[in-house]
Design a protein around this motif. Structure first.
Motif, short mmCIF file in Angstrom:
data_model
loop_
_atom_site.label_atom_id
_atom_site.label_comp_id
_atom_site.label_asym_id
_atom_site.label_seq_id
_atom_site.Cartn_x
_atom_site.Cartn_y
_atom_site.Cartn_z
N GLY A 87 2.03 7.41 -6.69
CA GLY A 87 1.04 8.41 -7.10
C GLY A 87 -0.35 7.88 -7.40
O GLY A 87 -1.18 8.60 -7.97
N PHE A 88 -0.65 6.65 -7.02
CA PHE A 88 -1.99 6.11 -7.26
C PHE A 88 -2.99 6.73 -6.27
O PHE A 88 -2.64 7.01 -5.12
CB PHE A 88 -2.00 4.59 -7.09
N ASP A 89 -4.20 6.91 -6.74
CA ASP A 89 -5.27 7.50 -5.93
C ASP A 89 -6.02 6.39 -5.20
O ASP A 89 -6.63 5.52 -5.86
CB ASP A 89 -6.23 8.28 -6.83
N PRO A 90 -6.02 6.36 -3.85
CA PRO A 90 -6.73 5.30 -3.12
C PRO A 90 -8.22 5.24 -3.41
O PRO A 90 -8.85 4.20 -3.16
CB PRO A 90 -6.48 5.67 -1.64
N LYS B 60 -9.57 5.27 -6.28
CA LYS B 60 -9.81 4.57 -7.54
C LYS B 60 -9.43 3.10 -7.43
O LYS B 60 -8.48 2.75 -6.73
CB LYS B 60 -9.03 5.24 -8.68
N PHE B 61 -10.14 2.25 -8.15
CA PHE B 61 -9.89 0.81 -8.05
C PHE B 61 -8.51 0.43 -8.60
O PHE B 61 -7.92 -0.57 -8.19
CB PHE B 61 -10.98 0.03 -8.81
N GLN B 62 -7.97 1.26 -9.49
CA GLN B 62 -6.64 1.02 -10.05
C GLN B 62 -5.60 0.94 -8.93
O GLN B 62 -4.59 0.24 -9.05
CB GLN B 62 -6.29 2.14 -11.04
N PHE B 63 -5.84 1.64 -7.85
CA PHE B 63 -4.96 1.61 -6.69
C PHE B 63 -4.83 0.18 -6.16
O PHE B 63 -3.73 -0.31 -5.89
CB PHE B 63 -5.52 2.54 -5.61
N LEU B 64 -5.96 -0.52 -6.06
CA LEU B 64 -5.97 -1.88 -5.53
C LEU B 64 -5.39 -2.88 -6.52
O LEU B 64 -4.79 -3.88 -6.12
CB LEU B 64 -7.39 -2.28 -5.14
N VAL B 65 -5.56 -2.61 -7.81
CA VAL B 65 -4.94 -3.49 -8.82
C VAL B 65 -3.42 -3.41 -8.67
O VAL B 65 -2.72 -4.42 -8.73
CB VAL B 65 -5.37 -3.08 -10.24
N ALA B 66 -2.91 -2.20 -8.48
CA ALA B 66 -1.47 -2.01 -8.30
C ALA B 66 -0.99 -2.69 -7.01
O ALA B 66 0.09 -3.29 -6.98
CB ALA B 66 -1.14 -0.52 -8.26
N VAL B 67 -1.79 -2.62 -5.95
CA VAL B 67 -1.45 -3.31 -4.70
C VAL B 67 -1.36 -4.81 -4.94
O VAL B 67 -0.43 -5.48 -4.47
CB VAL B 67 -2.50 -3.00 -3.61
N HIS B 68 -2.32 -5.33 -5.68
CA HIS B 68 -2.33 -6.77 -6.01
C HIS B 68 -1.05 -7.18 -6.74
O HIS B 68 -0.44 -8.21 -6.44
CB HIS B 68 -3.56 -7.09 -6.85
N VAL B 69 -0.64 -6.36 -7.71
CA VAL B 69 0.58 -6.66 -8.49
C VAL B 69 1.81 -6.64 -7.58
O VAL B 69 2.67 -7.53 -7.66
CB VAL B 69 0.74 -5.66 -9.64
N VAL C 136 0.84 -1.20 0.00
CA VAL C 136 0.00 0.00 0.00
C VAL C 136 0.87 1.26 0.00
O VAL C 136 0.62 2.21 -0.76
CB VAL C 136 -0.95 0.00 1.21
N GLU C 137 1.91 1.26 0.84
CA GLU C 137 2.81 2.42 0.91
C GLU C 137 3.55 2.62 -0.40
O GLU C 137 3.72 3.75 -0.87
CB GLU C 137 3.80 2.22 2.06
N GLU C 138 3.98 1.53 -1.01
CA GLU C 138 4.70 1.62 -2.29
C GLU C 138 3.81 2.20 -3.38
O GLU C 138 4.23 3.06 -4.17
CB GLU C 138 5.21 0.24 -2.70
N VAL C 139 2.57 1.74 -3.43
CA VAL C 139 1.63 2.21 -4.46
C VAL C 139 1.29 3.68 -4.24
O VAL C 139 1.16 4.44 -5.21
CB VAL C 139 0.37 1.32 -4.45
#
Length: 386
Positions: A235-238, A240-249, A228-231
């Motif tokens: 610059g990801f916006d929490p 938006k769902f894209q934030f969680l996709v990035a966390v998953h990756v 979460v901290e890395e994402v």
């Protein structure tokens, strides 16, 4: 020399004293005695699990190494019980690879009574709306389900998650991706949900994340927090769902693995900033195999003349199949370019249209002769991809 060996390999004194052999004969006798003892011990140990090992190899398709390891967890005296288990699983739609996966992970299942232990769980899943064809996949995604108590564990877990999703349909869809959340949702899931809420992620997105990426929520809280901290730093916006996709990756891939993929992008002229930009637009770009990334850039750059910076701009194109989508559509678009019927500046974005929209915009909108020519070309390329 022989004095050393006698110290290293102790010999029974009564054997040595009963006869007066030469030192060489004494050594041979000691070695023979020791080997007999070792062989006897090994034989006794082997007889205890030899049937188990043979059964796992012959009936389950285990390798000798896998069978030896599994025999330490389960001991089989006859083939009656394991045959019953395998027959039961086959009769309920489990494929051979699925059965092998179950037994590899939980070999103890071969000693269970399937009618008493397995059948009630299968019937429960059916009663909650899970189709018979999906049940084997659901169980195989988390084989330890078969070891859990139905009344004390699985039913309460199912009810808890259903209330969380507020929909049987959403829960069932989530379980089809991964059923691991049924094992202990209050321990594995709830603390992670709280961590995401504290990071500013809306509840609706958390539920959606749980629906599609539930397995990653079984990681340690520390690992999730780090992702979460890395994402956030990227610059990801929490919100938006894209934030969680990035966390998953970030949870799914080790940093060393992501670095290797980044090296492939750099090979095609992408800078560190370009790679970060691509990840922001399309986090899944870092989950692609290295040879896939390489092949898509090779085609887009060398065959179509695309600029790597433009590919980064439309990074989601990298997620499409090269053979089934990019190549067939590129063939149509190249014909249109040669005829002056489209502009090259819009080339990459055209891979992103739906199938129906692509055909409407670039094939069927032309005169009958051109449309037929393009449609035949397009279908030929699709057939070649099959």
């Amino acid at each position: 020399m022989f004095t050393f060996l006698r110290r290293a390999i102790p010999c029974p004194r009564h054997i040595i004293n009963a006869i007066s052999p030469s030192p060489t004969f004494q050594l041979q006798l000691c070695l023979q005695t020791q080997w007999s003892s070792v062989r006897y011990a090994f034989s006794n140990a082997s007889n205890g699990n030899s049937f188990t090992v043979s059964y796992l190899i012959d009936s389950c398709g285990f390798s000798p190494q896998e069978a030896e390891a599994a025999s330490k967890r389960v001991s089989l005296e006859t083939r009656d019980k394991p045959d019953l288990v395998i027959g039961f699983l086959k009769s309920h739609g489990f494929s051979q690879p699925q059965i092998l996966r179950l037994i590899r992970i939980v070999p103890e299942l071969l000693r269970y009574d399937p009618e008493k232990t397995f059948l009630p769980k299968i019937e429960f899943f059916k009663s909650r709306g899970i189709s018979s064809s999906h049940i084997p996949r659901l169980i195989c995604s988390s084989p330890n389900i078969m070891r859990r108590s139905l009344s004390k564990h699985l039913i309460p877990s199912f009810n808890f998650l259903r209330d969380l999703f507020q929909s049987d349909e959403k829960l069932i869809k989530s379980l089809q991706y991964s059923s691991v959340i049924l094992l202990d949702p209050k321990t594995f899931v709830v603390p992670k949900m709280e961590l995401l809420r504290e990071a500013g992620v809306p509840q609706s997105n958390i539920i959606k994340y749980l629906q599609f990426f539930s397995r990653t929520l079984t990681c340690s809280p520390g690992r999730l927090k780090k992702a979460v901290e890395e994402v956030k730093e990227l610059g990801f916006d929490p919100l938006k769902f894209q934030f969680l996709v990035a966390v998953h990756v970030c949870i799914s891939l080790k940093k060393s693995t992501r670095d290797k993929k980044a090296d492939v992008y750099k090979k095609w002229g992408c800078s560190d900033n370009d790679i970060v930009a691509a990840f922001r637009k399309f986090p899944v770009c870092m989950t692609l195999a290295e040879d896939q990334i390489d092949a898509k850039f090779e085609f887009l750059v060398n065959q179509l003349g695309c600029n790597p910076s433009n590919i980064i701009k439309y990074a989601s194109v990298l997620g499409y199949s090269l053979k089934k989508r990019i190549v067939p559509r590129a063939a149509v678009l190249q014909v249109l370019l040669s005829k002056g019927l489209m502009k090259s500046e819009t080339f990459l974005v055209n891979f992103m249209h739906t199938e129906k929209d692509f055909l409407r915009r670039f094939v069927l909108c032309h005169g009958q002769q051109v449309a037929n020519e393009l449609l035949e070309l397009y279908r030929t390329k699709l057939d070649q991809a099959r």
